[in-house]
Design a protein around this motif. Structure first.
Motif, PDB file in Angstrom:
ATOM      1  N   PRO A   2       3.707  -2.848  -8.753  1.00  0.00           N
ATOM      2  CA  PRO A   2       4.250  -4.194  -8.577  1.00  0.00           C
ATOM      3  C   PRO A   2       4.200  -4.622  -7.111  1.00  0.00           C
ATOM      4  O   PRO A   2       4.430  -3.824  -6.204  1.00  0.00           O
ATOM      5  CB  PRO A   2       5.684  -4.063  -9.078  1.00  0.00           C
ATOM      6  N   ASP A  72       9.348  -0.778  -9.991  1.00  0.00           N
ATOM      7  CA  ASP A  72       9.510  -2.212 -10.246  1.00  0.00           C
ATOM      8  C   ASP A  72      10.977  -2.591 -10.025  1.00  0.00           C
ATOM      9  O   ASP A  72      11.777  -2.650 -10.948  1.00  0.00           O
ATOM     10  CB  ASP A  72       9.073  -2.553 -11.668  1.00  0.00           C
ATOM     11  N   ARG A  98       9.191 -11.042  -6.821  1.00  0.00           N
ATOM     12  CA  ARG A  98       8.059 -10.386  -7.505  1.00  0.00           C
ATOM     13  C   ARG A  98       6.922 -11.382  -7.563  1.00  0.00           C
ATOM     14  O   ARG A  98       7.108 -12.531  -7.976  1.00  0.00           O
ATOM     15  CB  ARG A  98       8.499  -9.971  -8.913  1.00  0.00           C
TER      16      ARG A  98
END
Length: 259
Positions: A2, A72, A98
Motif C-alpha cells: 500500500p 496497510d 491511502r
C-alpha cells in the motif's frame, strides 16, 4: 504494498534541507527513521519521495511525500504513530492518506505554492527569529508589485536561477505573485505568495531578494524586467536568506487529503 501520501510540516532551521545526507541531519531522514520504527521495509533502508527538495533552513507547512509500506495502516493511526516517533524533531505529519499505486509526490504534482515572510522593523526579532527575514526599514509594496508583474507568465528565468541548478531548462511559467502588506507591532510584514507548476533552484529567494531592492528604492520596477531579459545570473539582485521561505502547498489533479 500500500502507498500512503504524507502531508508534512517542519521547521527547517535544524536541518541541512529536505534531502537525506550521510553526515548531516535532514527532514527526509527524520521521517524515514520514524517510519523505520513502524515498517520493516524502512527499517531495511526504503526511501520516501517528496514533492520538493527544500534547502537548508527552508521551512514547510505543506510538503507532500509518499511511502510504500508493508502494512496497510489506518491513515489516522499511522499519522499518530509517526508523530510519536518524530519527537522531539520539529517535524509533524498533518495528515496521511491511502493513495493509488501510481501516485507520486513529485511527478503527480501540478502546482507548488511558496510563501515568503519579510518583516521590516528596527528592533531585532525575538519570537519570529529564524522564521522570517528581517530588514530595518519599511518597503514600498506598490513598487514591489509593479516589479513582480514583469515576472508573471512564461519566461527564461536564467537570471533568477542558481548556478548549480540541475533543471534541464530555465524556462518556467510563474502563475502568480501576490504581495500582502500588513501592520504589526513596531513594524510591517510583507507576505509574498508565489505559485507555479515547478520552480528552479533558488528561484523564489532570488525573486524576493530582487523585489526587496525595489521596495527599498535601490531598484526601479522596470529594472526587474531588464534583469529578466538579460538572462544572466549576474543581473539578479541579492538572494535573500532561506529562513523566510516556506513550501506552503502542493497541488494535484485530485487532492489526496480531501475529506
Amino acid at each position: 504494498m500500500p502507498r500512503f501520501a504524507l502531508l508534512i510540516e517542519y521547521d527547517g532551521g535544524p536541518f541541512s534541507g529536505w534531502q537525506a545526507q550521510a553526515d548531516q541531519p535532514s527532514v527526509q531522514q527524520a521521517v524515514e527513521t520514524a517510519l523505520g520504527r513502524l515498517d520493516p521495509g524502512f527499517a531495511a533502508g526504503a526511501r520516501i519521495g517528496a514533492a520538493g527538495r527544500t534547502d537548508a533552513g527552508v521551512h514547510a507547512t505543506g510538503q507532500v511525500a509518499h511511502a510504500d509500506l508493508e502494512r496497510d495502516w489506518d491513515p489516522f493511526r499511522l499519522s499518530e504513530a509517526l508523530n510519536y516517533h518524530l519527537k522531539p524533531a520539529p517535524v509533524a505529519v498533518l495528515a496521511v492518506a491511502r493513495v493509488a499505486d501510481d501516485f507520486h509526490a513529485r511527478f503527480s504534482a501540478i502546482e507548488r505554492r511558496y510563501r515568503f515572510r519579510l518583516v521590516a522593523r528596527r528592533a531585532p526579532l525575538t519570537h519570529d527569529r529564524g522564521l522570517v527575514w528581517r530588514v530595518r526599514n519599511p518597503l514600498d509594496a506598490d513598487a514591489m508589485r509593479e516589479g513582480a508583474a514583469h515576472l508573471v507568465g512564461k519566461h527564461d528565468f536564467t537570471t533568477f536561477r542558481s548556478s548549480i541548478c540541475q533543471a534541464q531548462s530555465p524556462v518556467k511559467t510563474l502563475d502568480r505573485i501576490e504581495i500582502e502588506e500588513r501592520e504589526i507591532p513596531h513594524g510591517r510584514e510583507y507576505l509574498f505568495r508565489l505559485r507555479a507548476r515547478s520552480f528552479l533552484h533558488n528561484q523564489v529567494r532570488s525573486i524576493v531578494g530582487t523585489l526587496e531592492r525595489v521596495g527599498a528604492g535601490s531598484w526601479q520596477p522596470r529594472q526587474v524586467a531588464e534583469a529578466l531579459a538579460a538572462r544572466d545570473r549576474a543581473a539578479c539582485g541579492p538572494v535573500c536568506p532561506p529562513h523566510g521561505l516556506y513550501l506552503a502547498g502542493v497541488g494535484y489533479p485530485v487532492d489526496p487529503f480531501a475529506p
